[in-house]
Scaffold this active site. Sequence first.
Site, mmCIF file in Angstrom:
data_model
loop_
_atom_site.group_PDB
_atom_site.id
_atom_site.type_symbol
_atom_site.label_atom_id
_atom_site.label_comp_id
_atom_site.label_asym_id
_atom_site.label_seq_id
_atom_site.Cartn_x
_atom_site.Cartn_y
_atom_site.Cartn_z
ATOM 1 N N THR A 43 3.676 -20.891 35.319
ATOM 2 C CA THR A 43 2.387 -20.292 35.640
ATOM 3 C C THR A 43 1.302 -21.074 34.928
ATOM 4 O O THR A 43 1.514 -21.563 33.819
ATOM 5 C CB THR A 43 2.344 -18.811 35.213
ATOM 6 O OG1 THR A 43 1.009 -18.353 35.292
ATOM 7 C CG2 THR A 43 2.873 -18.584 33.825
ATOM 8 N N GLU B 294 4.485 -13.577 34.986
ATOM 9 C CA GLU B 294 5.121 -13.096 33.747
ATOM 10 C C GLU B 294 5.715 -11.709 33.910
ATOM 11 O O GLU B 294 6.445 -11.231 33.041
ATOM 12 C CB GLU B 294 4.082 -13.035 32.611
ATOM 13 C CG GLU B 294 3.596 -14.362 32.088
ATOM 14 C CD GLU B 294 2.403 -14.923 32.859
ATOM 15 O OE1 GLU B 294 2.214 -14.554 34.040
ATOM 16 O OE2 GLU B 294 1.668 -15.743 32.280
ATOM 17 N N LYS C 208 -20.943 -13.117 31.159
ATOM 18 C CA LYS C 208 -21.525 -12.317 30.085
ATOM 19 C C LYS C 208 -23.023 -12.533 30.059
ATOM 20 O O LYS C 208 -23.495 -13.601 29.701
ATOM 21 C CB LYS C 208 -20.887 -12.689 28.744
ATOM 22 C CG LYS C 208 -20.282 -11.469 28.095
ATOM 23 C CD LYS C 208 -19.604 -11.748 26.809
ATOM 24 C CE LYS C 208 -19.071 -10.411 26.281
ATOM 25 N NZ LYS C 208 -18.316 -10.545 25.077
ATOM 26 N N TRP D 217 -20.880 -7.426 30.158
ATOM 27 C CA TRP D 217 -20.013 -8.038 31.163
ATOM 28 C C TRP D 217 -20.441 -7.682 32.576
ATOM 29 O O TRP D 217 -20.696 -6.524 32.894
ATOM 30 C CB TRP D 217 -18.567 -7.577 30.963
ATOM 31 C CG TRP D 217 -17.893 -8.234 29.805
ATOM 32 C CD1 TRP D 217 -18.369 -9.271 29.065
ATOM 33 C CD2 TRP D 217 -16.625 -7.880 29.256
ATOM 34 N NE1 TRP D 217 -17.464 -9.596 28.089
ATOM 35 C CE2 TRP D 217 -16.384 -8.762 28.180
ATOM 36 C CE3 TRP D 217 -15.651 -6.928 29.562
ATOM 37 C CZ2 TRP D 217 -15.228 -8.721 27.414
ATOM 38 C CZ3 TRP D 217 -14.509 -6.889 28.796
ATOM 39 C CH2 TRP D 217 -14.288 -7.764 27.731
HETATM 40 P P1 AMP Z 1 0.067 -15.314 39.159
HETATM 41 O O1 AMP Z 1 0.888 -15.326 37.937
HETATM 42 O O2 AMP Z 1 -0.145 -16.658 39.754
HETATM 43 O O3 AMP Z 1 0.577 -14.327 40.160
HETATM 44 O O4 AMP Z 1 -1.401 -14.838 38.740
HETATM 45 C C1 AMP Z 1 -1.614 -13.604 38.106
HETATM 46 C C2 AMP Z 1 -3.080 -13.311 38.077
HETATM 47 O O5 AMP Z 1 -3.592 -13.173 39.397
HETATM 48 C C3 AMP Z 1 -3.410 -11.999 37.413
HETATM 49 O O6 AMP Z 1 -3.433 -12.099 36.018
HETATM 50 C C4 AMP Z 1 -4.774 -11.686 38.012
HETATM 51 O O7 AMP Z 1 -5.809 -12.382 37.370
HETATM 52 C C5 AMP Z 1 -4.649 -12.236 39.413
HETATM 53 N N1 AMP Z 1 -4.325 -11.148 40.343
HETATM 54 C C6 AMP Z 1 -3.127 -10.821 40.841
HETATM 55 N N2 AMP Z 1 -3.218 -9.780 41.689
HETATM 56 C C7 AMP Z 1 -4.525 -9.424 41.723
HETATM 57 C C8 AMP Z 1 -5.273 -8.415 42.400
HETATM 58 N N3 AMP Z 1 -4.705 -7.558 43.247
HETATM 59 N N4 AMP Z 1 -6.601 -8.361 42.157
HETATM 60 C C9 AMP Z 1 -7.207 -9.219 41.321
HETATM 61 N N5 AMP Z 1 -6.558 -10.200 40.657
HETATM 62 C C10 AMP Z 1 -5.230 -10.303 40.859
#
Ligand code: AMP
Length: 545
Positions: free
Chosen positions: A187, A333, A442, A447
Amino acid sequence: MQGLMQDWPLLVHTILDHARDWHGDREIVSRTVEGPIHRYTYRDLDRRARQIASASARRLGLTEGDVVATMAWNGYRHMEIWYGLMGLGAVVHTLNPRLFADQLDYIVNHAEDQWIFLDTTFVPVLEAVRERIPRVKGFIVMTDKAHMPAETSLPNVICYEDLIAEGDSGFAWPKLDENTACGMCYTSGTTGNPKGVVYTHRSNVLHAMATCAADALALSSRDTIMPVVPMFHANAWSTAFSAPMAGANMVMPGAQMDGASIYELLDREHVTLTAAVPTVWLMLLQYLGQNKDLKLNALERVVIGGAACPEAMMKAFEKDYDTTVIHAWGMTEMSPLGSLGTRKGGLEDMAPDAWWQTKLKQGRPAFTVEMKIADDEGTDLPNDGKTFGRLKVRGPAIAHSYFKGEGAEAFDAEGWFDTGDVATIDENGYMQITDRSKDVIKSGGEWISSIDLENVAVGCPGVAEAAAIGMPHPKWDERPMLVIVKEGGADVSKDQILAHLDGKIAKWWTPDDVVFTDSIPHTATGKISKLELRQQFKDHKLPTI
Ligand code: AMP
């Protein structure tokens, strides 16, 4: 006193055993890279998974603990490799083909991949990095003899169908500890190099059970599931495990993810549940918009996650196509599903508007996920739906560290993992992501949620995609700016967009500028790359008001 129940290690092959024995006729339908549609059953998957395991042990010398990569679309051969090699005790590392070449060779070397299984599509991708991944012993091209590339500079190339033909379909799975590693996915995390997340048999089985639950995806043997989300994107959101666990049919879309191809499979195969990031659904909805007579007749639920589901998208599925949206949030994760937006008991009588606003949030935690928000000093914050904080999680399907001990600062002594997301949690337990901690805007110490701004902006007619970034400002430190991609042919202006935002966001959140661009950069997992965007607009000057 010890309990008196049988101990049964939670190994991923038990999922396939169950599918073979009790749902043996349920199908996996794959659109192959070679062209035709391929159909077979869970019984066939079990047989071929054992074959590939035995052939890989014999010819490739694979054994417990060896790391093997796949670079492949969702398809039946990819499933065989997962179940076969995981069953053998090897660790299957999924490579995202959309990574840049230098990230790819970093990951292959860091994971110590020994062999790479790849679809024919990806031969050129791996040829480009071949010299920088010298420890890879060889490449297994996932096709038959007739479709093998005529020429390739990859060394030690083996045809998958030749390899599997040498295997024994009666191969017996070795006995493994349930905490044995079985999968790996990198990741991009928050900072620095990509980091490896290492799943165990136990975490995958527990996660699949949790996601099958009625308040999660409610998977059953009556479902036909199409994971458009790739297996290389965090376990295809567990569907590669949860679908066989439930005995559901699977439809694998292969390499074609355009609106027409997705629609064709949804319709023809009577898919009842599908899952992908918003970008994919944008393409499907555009296609449906151009072909007004088409309906989503069989589709009951669509899981949208990986990035925030825009309101306009939720509306289109629910109101125009009578399909329930399950907005989900998760992370590599976390195996990856963490929260899902299904209706909680007790909220049946919630006013429609209030429920709609709740549904747009990222949902409430699935079983096995503990969740809280905390301030920068680590003090827990209230679940009042207003207070923003760093989102932290822990549980048995959540990483307790990254591969080779990197990124240790994300994990605290009590086992909480700092997700890098900023969120609120309301009184009913629904969590709402307001930002990534590094993307938060910010302004004057307060925020502003870039995600909220984007969601409202994409609801403006003529806007295809929107991204909000913080721009340096002499007085306020940062002020928001919107970057907009117009829908093809649309002629929407800055003033129209600002007028659309008016009344839907706090006045002081109003962007100082709105700029137009042809395309917004995305990361390999389909998220808006704010980093690149900030770089692209670093010299842009906000108008002085
Ligand atoms: P990944 O490990 O590539 O799946 O990325 C995870 C990240 O994607 C999370 O920590 C969020 O920042 C973002 N993410 C995943 N699902 C959502 C969602 N439904 N809405 C907003 N952000 C999301």
